[in-house]
Scaffold this motif. Structure first.
Motif, PDB file in Angstrom:
ATOM      1  N   ILE A 675      40.274   4.731  18.273  1.00 28.28           N
ATOM      2  CA  ILE A 675      40.246   4.767  16.809  1.00 28.28           C
ATOM      3  C   ILE A 675      39.946   6.162  16.279  1.00 28.28           C
ATOM      4  CG2 ILE A 675      37.803   4.099  16.684  1.00 28.28           C
ATOM      5  CD1 ILE A 675      38.534   2.465  14.172  1.00 28.28           C
ATOM      6  N   VAL A 676      39.118   6.926  17.000  1.00 28.09           N
ATOM      7  CA  VAL A 676      38.798   8.287  16.553  1.00 28.09           C
ATOM      8  C   VAL A 676      40.034   9.176  16.653  1.00 28.09           C
ATOM      9  CG1 VAL A 676      37.364  10.309  16.969  1.00 28.09           C
ATOM     10  CG2 VAL A 676      36.387   8.015  17.207  1.00 28.09           C
ATOM     11  N   ALA A 677      40.733   9.097  17.805  1.00 31.73           N
ATOM     12  CA  ALA A 677      41.939   9.904  17.985  1.00 31.73           C
ATOM     13  C   ALA A 677      43.024   9.496  16.993  1.00 31.73           C
ATOM     14  CB  ALA A 677      42.450   9.764  19.421  1.00 31.73           C
ATOM     15  N   MET A 678      43.103   8.195  16.702  1.00 27.85           N
ATOM     16  CA  MET A 678      44.137   7.733  15.782  1.00 27.85           C
ATOM     17  C   MET A 678      43.874   8.221  14.363  1.00 27.85           C
ATOM     18  SD  MET A 678      46.930   6.202  16.207  1.00 27.85           S
ATOM     19  CE  MET A 678      48.209   6.142  14.977  1.00 27.85           C
ATOM     20  N   ASN A 679      42.604   8.333  13.986  1.00 26.19           N
ATOM     21  CA  ASN A 679      42.289   8.861  12.663  1.00 26.19           C
ATOM     22  C   ASN A 679      42.750  10.309  12.525  1.00 26.19           C
ATOM     23  OD1 ASN A 679      41.150   6.598  11.469  1.00 26.19           O
ATOM     24  ND2 ASN A 679      39.126   6.990  12.358  1.00 26.19           N
ATOM     25  N   VAL A 680      42.664  11.075  13.618  1.00 23.28           N
ATOM     26  CA  VAL A 680      43.145  12.458  13.596  1.00 23.28           C
ATOM     27  C   VAL A 680      44.659  12.485  13.377  1.00 23.28           C
ATOM     28  CG1 VAL A 680      43.393  14.574  14.948  1.00 23.28           C
ATOM     29  CG2 VAL A 680      41.262  13.267  15.052  1.00 23.28           C
ATOM     30  N   VAL A 681      45.379  11.574  14.062  1.00 22.92           N
ATOM     31  CA  VAL A 681      46.833  11.508  13.917  1.00 22.92           C
ATOM     32  C   VAL A 681      47.211  11.099  12.492  1.00 22.92           C
ATOM     33  CG1 VAL A 681      48.919  10.324  14.690  1.00 22.92           C
ATOM     34  CG2 VAL A 681      47.197  11.034  16.358  1.00 22.92           C
ATOM     35  N   LEU A 682      46.521  10.111  11.949  1.00 24.27           N
ATOM     36  CA  LEU A 682      46.837   9.641  10.602  1.00 24.27           C
ATOM     37  C   LEU A 682      46.588  10.713   9.549  1.00 24.27           C
ATOM     38  CD1 LEU A 682      45.390   6.023  10.808  1.00 24.27           C
ATOM     39  CD2 LEU A 682      47.770   6.731  10.983  1.00 24.27           C
ATOM     40  N   GLY A 683      45.708  11.659   9.885  1.00 22.74           N
ATOM     41  CA  GLY A 683      45.468  12.765   8.972  1.00 22.74           C
ATOM     42  C   GLY A 683      46.429  13.920   9.148  1.00 22.74           C
ATOM     43  N   GLY A 684      47.411  13.765  10.034  1.00 20.05           N
ATOM     44  CA  GLY A 684      48.398  14.820  10.263  1.00 20.05           C
ATOM     45  C   GLY A 684      48.100  15.681  11.465  1.00 20.05           C
ATOM     46  N   GLY A 685      47.143  15.279  12.321  1.00 19.46           N
ATOM     47  CA  GLY A 685      46.794  16.063  13.499  1.00 19.46           C
ATOM     48  C   GLY A 685      47.827  15.957  14.604  1.00 19.46           C
ATOM     49  N   ASP A 686      47.630  16.776  15.660  1.00 17.18           N
ATOM     50  CA  ASP A 686      48.558  16.823  16.784  1.00 17.18           C
ATOM     51  C   ASP A 686      48.447  15.545  17.606  1.00 17.18           C
ATOM     52  OD1 ASP A 686      50.254  17.470  18.803  1.00 17.18           O
ATOM     53  OD2 ASP A 686      49.159  19.224  19.519  1.00 17.18           O
ATOM     54  N   PRO A 687      49.565  14.795  17.765  1.00 19.23           N
ATOM     55  CA  PRO A 687      49.489  13.536  18.518  1.00 19.23           C
ATOM     56  C   PRO A 687      49.629  13.712  20.031  1.00 19.23           C
ATOM     57  CG  PRO A 687      51.676  13.783  17.611  1.00 19.23           C
ATOM     58  CD  PRO A 687      50.897  14.990  17.161  1.00 19.23           C
ATOM     59  N   ASP A 688      49.897  14.930  20.512  1.00 20.09           N
ATOM     60  CA  ASP A 688      50.159  15.123  21.938  1.00 20.09           C
ATOM     61  C   ASP A 688      48.913  14.936  22.788  1.00 20.09           C
ATOM     62  OD1 ASP A 688      52.787  15.617  21.401  1.00 20.09           O
ATOM     63  OD2 ASP A 688      52.572  17.802  21.358  1.00 20.09           O
ATOM     64  N   TYR A 689      47.731  14.977  22.177  1.00 17.17           N
ATOM     65  CA  TYR A 689      46.500  14.866  22.950  1.00 17.17           C
ATOM     66  C   TYR A 689      45.884  13.474  22.875  1.00 17.17           C
ATOM     67  CZ  TYR A 689      46.831  19.903  23.274  1.00 17.17           C
ATOM     68  OH  TYR A 689      47.270  21.178  23.545  1.00 17.17           O
ATOM     69  N   VAL A 690      46.635  12.515  22.362  1.00 16.40           N
ATOM     70  CA  VAL A 690      46.163  11.129  22.333  1.00 16.40           C
ATOM     71  C   VAL A 690      46.613  10.455  23.623  1.00 16.40           C
ATOM     72  CG1 VAL A 690      46.246   8.936  21.123  1.00 16.40           C
ATOM     73  CG2 VAL A 690      46.292  11.075  19.820  1.00 16.40           C
ATOM     74  N   ALA A 691      45.655   9.951  24.399  1.00 22.23           N
ATOM     75  CA  ALA A 691      45.972   9.315  25.677  1.00 22.23           C
ATOM     76  C   ALA A 691      46.596   7.948  25.439  1.00 22.23           C
ATOM     77  CB  ALA A 691      44.710   9.184  26.526  1.00 22.23           C
ATOM     78  N   LEU A 692      47.729   7.698  26.140  1.00 21.26           N
ATOM     79  CA  LEU A 692      48.460   6.444  25.978  1.00 21.26           C
ATOM     80  C   LEU A 692      48.813   5.857  27.332  1.00 21.26           C
ATOM     81  CD1 LEU A 692      51.050   7.246  23.153  1.00 21.26           C
ATOM     82  CD2 LEU A 692      49.019   5.829  22.943  1.00 21.26           C
ATOM     83  N   LEU A 693      48.718   4.529  27.435  1.00 16.87           N
ATOM     84  CA  LEU A 693      49.251   3.776  28.573  1.00 16.87           C
ATOM     85  C   LEU A 693      50.079   2.637  27.990  1.00 16.87           C
ATOM     86  CD1 LEU A 693      46.287   3.580  31.117  1.00 16.87           C
ATOM     87  CD2 LEU A 693      48.375   4.942  31.275  1.00 16.87           C
TER      88      LEU A 693
END
Length: 764
Positions: A675-693
């Motif tokens: 949820i913390v990383a997703m809030n960064v993305v929703l604010g326009g942050g870089d999505p490449d550093y969000v870990a996904l499986l």
């Protein structure tokens, strides 16, 4: 000067820093040999020589000169006990010097020729024989060596001066010749200094383009009505090899696993083309371009209309061989032909389409569901006039169907782009496997590609031709009707994917939020919307990489995983910002459902029915926090879901999901996100550093679509692939336990049973 005349003593000038004798050299810090050299070069005492003067006489005179200048011990008088009056006249007491005899000079000359550097013992022996002091002999040899060195340097200087004059004269001749010549290519002066740098660069570029035009024109002229049989491009028929089992069976069909996992070595063994290959590649690409253009525009009898209600046109192979006799050779033994043609109008500029097709990274991203891996081996031409017109490159690619039951197709081919005189662009692929014959080759591409025509309002009309010859015996029985229909790898799937991706790109670049977007104030700006779509795109690419039978990725297939119809792979994730660190398991299986694909798709993408199959949601209520429409179809969207679970530890879990559908297949792909990383993305942050499986589903028709009594197409059933990626240990160096594999197998089996029960009404 007569040979026997005595050389008078030289009076040293005051600038030498002494009294005019040898003491002056000592006070200046120079050695005796250096002093003699300076005096000779300074010409303090020039000697008048006649042509009749012998070599021995010259040496004797110079020896006497050195002795007179050095003030050596050859003095006959003036011992150390003599004392001069302070005011005595220096001329009143003149020093007398001893002169070497002719015999002494000749003997030392002869010895010098044998040994220019005598040691102390040799000097003493020579002085005893000649009646001289050892120091006299030492000085004579020292002066003789200096004399010889000076003569040698003068000789070298004379030779170098003569050579320099010759080079200067030759240089002047060349300059004069260049000033009167002109460049045969551009007609301008050949001397760079006589024109500006920009003008010189433009003339060189003009000459290069002229050469390239002449070369392409010559190739095209050579191929008008001429077959390619002059070149060794025709490969012998490939002898079928027995299928090796990798492990167990797949879906009860022996041999499938071996065909899937025994491949993959072809692309690793291919090297870049050699210089000898390039002329053949160019001519083959030109012939392929001509063939593709004609195949895209011809009708019957080359293309046969659909029969039995099918929607795919068929190629008349006999007519094809008559119309295009100079192809890449006959069909190899054991291979079957797959050929199809489709037309679509997409919402994208024709120039952007060409760029996507000619850039391997963009191409593999847009068609990630079809292209599991692609690489450019070498660029033979970048095109002319600042675009891709005339661009030619050698590539490798692996094509896939989202199922472990269908082997991937590897291809080594040339891609050629050309703009025709009517403004239409064409991009063609043609296999080069004949240049690198390999028993691993299971697919080759006859001229395939597309024609792109500009349409109003930024749209483009695309005519796609897909023509391959393949050994498809590794395909599982439940997928053979789909593969044989051309929907798995054919033109219809390519254009359907292209159309859907063009709509997605248009949605991502939109400056205004569409009215059917539901954000619930979660996405506060346009940058946040773009970041969320970019993250979803990476999630889809990662899912496609782990769901097919591809062996080119970083997964390791586990042998004896405990289930015959489940393919399990593992991967260690280290220092990858897009994945959580640790050991990741990927499990995938495919099965048939007796319901249409649309019904399965609607069930799996609906958050209200998610609790019926999603074990990880633990029966919680799913709420859609954000919804981004990325296509005209209702199901094409990116969603952000919140799981409101009774378990407090999962109450804040978020799920990113993308669903997409087209006439050839549908996907529902999702991944838990922090949820913390997703809030960064929703604010326009870089999505490449969000870990996904990512995990999810691929839904395909079980055969060719057929038109029924109404306007809608109907099909018998669906082919569903279920795939999970799960982190089983956060330590990458940990050993994988059999319990983890069993847990993943149980998870996927339970999910399959729940879907069958909910959609098809089957009891587990």
């Amino acid at each position: 000067m007569p040979a026997g005349m005595m050389i008078p003593a030289i009076q040293m000038p005051a600038m030498m820093g002494g009294s005019g004798t040898a003491a002056g050299f000592g006070s200046s810090g120079l050695t005796l040999g250096q002093a003699n050299v300076n005096m000779i070069n300074g010409q303090l005492h020039p000697l008048e020589m006649t042509q009749s003067t012998s070599e021995g006489e010259i040496a004797r005179i110079r020896e006497e000169e050195f002795e007179s200048r050095s003030g050596s011990e050859n003095q006959e008088g003036g011992s150390g006990d003599d004392h001069e009056e302070p005011n005595a006249n220096p001329r009143a007491k003149r020093k007398r010097y001893h002169r070497h005899t002719q015999h002494q000079i000749q003997e030392m000359e002869a010895f010098f020729k044998e040994c220019p550097h005598p040691d102390d013992k040799q000097r003493k022996e020579l002085s005893r024989e000649l009646g001289l002091e050892p120091l006299q002999v030492k000085f004579w040899f020292q002066n003789k060596r200096t004399q010889m060195k000076t003569q040698h340097e003068r000789h070298e200087n004379t030779q170098l001066r003569q050579e320099n004059e010759k080079l200067r004269a030759e240089n002047m001749r060349y300059r004069e010749a260049l000033s009167n010549t002109s460049c045969p290519n551009c007609g301008g002066p050949t001397a760079i200094g006589e024109m500006s740098f920009d003008e010189h660069h433009l003339r060189l570029e003009n000459a290069r383009l002229r050469e390239e035009i002449d070369r392409i024109s010559a190739i095209a002229a050579k191929y008008v009505g001429k077959p390619v049989t002059n070149y060794p491009l025709l490969s012998p028929p490939v002898t079928p090899r027995p299928l090796d089992l990798a492990f167990g069976t797949f879906g009860g069909q022996p041999g499938i696993a071996g065909e899937i996992y025994g491949a993959g070595d072809l692309l690793r063994s291919i090297s870049a083309p050699t210089e000898a290959d390039k002329p053949m590649i160019i001519e083959l690409a030109v012939a392929a371009m001509e063939e593709l253009t004609r195949m895209a525009q011809m009708g019957e009898p080359l293309w046969l209309p659909p029969i039995d209600g099918a929607t795919v046109t068929m190629l008349n192979e006999e007519e094809y061989m008559r119309s295009f006799p100079r192809g890449i050779g006959p069909k190899p033994a054991g291979f079957k032909c797959e050929a199809s043609r489709e037309t679509v109008v997409v919402i994208m500029n024709h120039i952007n389409l060409v760029e996507i097709l000619m850039d391997v990274n963009q191409w593999s991203t847009v068609f990630s569901g079809i292209v599991s891996r692609a690489m450019t081996m070498e660029v033979l031409s970048t095109g002319v006039a600042g675009n891709y017109n005339g661009a030619l490159q050698v590539m490798t690619a692996e094509f896939q169907v989202p199922s472990p039951l269908v082997p991937t197709r590897e291809s080594y081919f040339a891609r050629y782009c050309k703009q025709h005189v009517d403004g239409t662009w064409a991009v063609v692929d043609v296999s080069l496997d004949n240049l690198r014959p390999s028993p691993l080759a299971r697919c080759r591409r006859r001229p395939s590609g597309c024609l792109i025509q500009e349409m109003p309002n930024g749209y483009s009309k695309v005519i796609w031709v897909e023509h391959v010859e393949v050994d498809d015996r590794g395909v599982h029985n439940i997928y053979k009707p789909l593969v044989n229909s051309g929907l798995a790898f054919g033109a219809k799937r390519w254009v359907a994917t292209l159309d859907r991706q063009c709509e997605r790109l248009a949605s991502a670049m939109a400056t205004t939020v569409p009215t059917n977007d539901v954000t619930n104030i979660v996405i506060t700006n346009q940058e946040g919307r773009k970041s969320m779509m970019k993250l979803a795109e990476r999630m889809v690419i990662s899912f496609s990489a782990g769901v097919s039978g591809s062996t080119t990725h970083t997964w390791t297939t586990l042998s004896g995983s405990g289930a015959d119809d489940v393919r399990v792979m593992t991967r260690k994730s280290v220092d990858d910002p897009g994945r959580p660190p640790g050991i990741v398991l990927s499990a995938a299986t495919s099965f048939w459902l007796p319901v249409p694909p649309k019904r399965v798709f609607d069930f799996l993408r609906d958050e209200n029915s998610r609790s019926e199959w999603d074990i990880l949601s633990n029966g919680g209520v799913i709420q859609e926090m954000a919804h981004i429409a990325n296509g005209l179809e209702t199901g094409n969207c990116v969603s952000l879901l919140r799981v409101n679970s009774a378990n407090s530890s999962q109450s804040n879990m978020l799920i990113l999901q993308e669903s997409s559908t087209d006439p050839t297949g549908s996907f529902v792909i999702y991944a838990p996100v922090d949820i913390v990383a997703m809030n960064v993305v929703l604010g326009g942050g870089d999505p490449d550093y969000v870990a996904l499986l990512p995990s999810g589903f691929a839904i395909l028709p079980d055969g060719p679509t057929r038109t029924g009594g109404g306007s809608e197409a109907c099909t018998g059933g669906s082919l569903l692939t279920v795939a999970f990626q799960i982190l089983v240990d956060s330590i990458p160096t940990a050993k994988l336990s059999l319990g983890s594999v069993a847990t993943v197998n149980n998870l996927i089996a339970c999910t399959v049973d729940r879907i069958k029960a909910a959609v098809a009404g089957e009891n587990p």
